[in-house]
Write an enzyme that holds these catalytic residues in place. Sequence first.
Site, PDB file in Angstrom:
ATOM      1  N   GLY A 171       0.772  -1.340   0.316  1.00  0.00           N
ATOM      2  CA  GLY A 171      -0.131   0.084  -0.045  1.00  0.00           C
ATOM      3  C   GLY A 171       1.151   1.327  -0.164  1.00  0.00           C
ATOM      4  O   GLY A 171       2.180   0.906  -0.450  1.00  0.00           O
ATOM      5  N   CYS A 172       0.083   2.096  -0.091  1.00  0.00           N
ATOM      6  CA  CYS A 172       0.853   3.694   0.137  1.00  0.00           C
ATOM      7  C   CYS A 172       1.710   3.991   1.116  1.00  0.00           C
ATOM      8  O   CYS A 172       2.937   4.801   1.216  1.00  0.00           O
ATOM      9  CB  CYS A 172      -0.024   4.793  -0.125  1.00  0.00           C
ATOM     10  SG  CYS A 172      -1.466   4.889   0.849  1.00  0.00           S
TER      11      CYS A 172
END
Length: 388
Positions: free
Chosen positions: A362-363
């Site tokens: 994920g980010c």
Amino acid sequence: MSDQVKETVKKVFEELADSLETGQMGKRLKIGLTIDGSELGTEVMKEAAYQIKRKNLFDVVVIGSETDWTQDFEHISTTDCQKEAHELMTELLDSGELAGCVTLHYNFPIGVSTVGKVVTPALGRELFIATTTGTASAARNEAMVLNTVHGIAAAKASGIANPSVGILNIEGAKAVERAVLTLQKGGYEVNFGASQRADGGLVLRGNDLLMGSVDVVVCDSLTGNILMKLFSAYNSGGNYEVSGSGYGPGIGKNYERNICIISRASGAPVIANALEYAYQLAKGQLAKISREEYGKAEAAGLQEICQELTKQGAPASAALAPVTPPEKEIVTSEIAGIEIMELEEAVQLLWQKNIYAESGMGCTGPVILVNDDNDQSAKQALTEANYL
């Protein structure tokens, strides 16, 4: 009243004020400075020593080769630039003649690591980097847990009663976060700060370093060493450290010496700040606070937590037999908070539970992807297995 009498009276009152601060009546604190070994020569040592002399907060004891300026200070001459200087330094520290010392090229025993101090560029806040040299443990995650204790001790000895703490988003961060939270639940007081990014959390991003989101940032020593060099010399081209207070004091269980580290590229401003840092730590009784912090942490289960981390450091994947994944499903639910080094193991655990899962990034870090219907059961399984 003659000038000589005025000077004597002034000195008496200065010593009295210093005694009241330190609890050492009639004794003005002395901080040592070994002056040989810098890539920048002894000129930076001279400039730093005179800066402190002008402030007149404490006395600088110069240890090293004889130069045209050392006669202005209490000077202990050495012939062997490093070995003899360090031997004399430790003798003076152990005898109580020196309350602290600033040096370079010093080898701490395993179990001791240093807490550096910088000024963050965004808001000009002081930030303690735990840690920057030395090795708290050969096991990286265990070292970072111990570094948390070291960082808190250094900040408290510097006058911060309840320092806020964050863990840098590097390899091992989530495992260390879980360990420190367990320590906190056991009764050890940790004042966790939070990332100033929109999603917050205990794990800090690079932006938080620039802003100084917390008082103490926890990382491994190699990462901390790089951070110190970047913060100290980013505006000078790298060969002259101009900002911060150096790489800090060595802290470890039962370690008593107040030895603060600078590097071969440390310039006069950093060396002067390092001397004042050592002085603050002496006044703040670093050794006493370090003992107290270790005592409280051990009462909260520090040794057991570190033993578990060391055991987890062994290749855990070898303990997992190959697993055939369940039938593939649409996976749209993200489970964050898994340590990246444990990500594939966690996926296989869910497969063993007949929950289809995939790993992803994920980010803000690694995630496990599962079907929405399996979100709660997957989280429960991962929590029970200590992956969350």
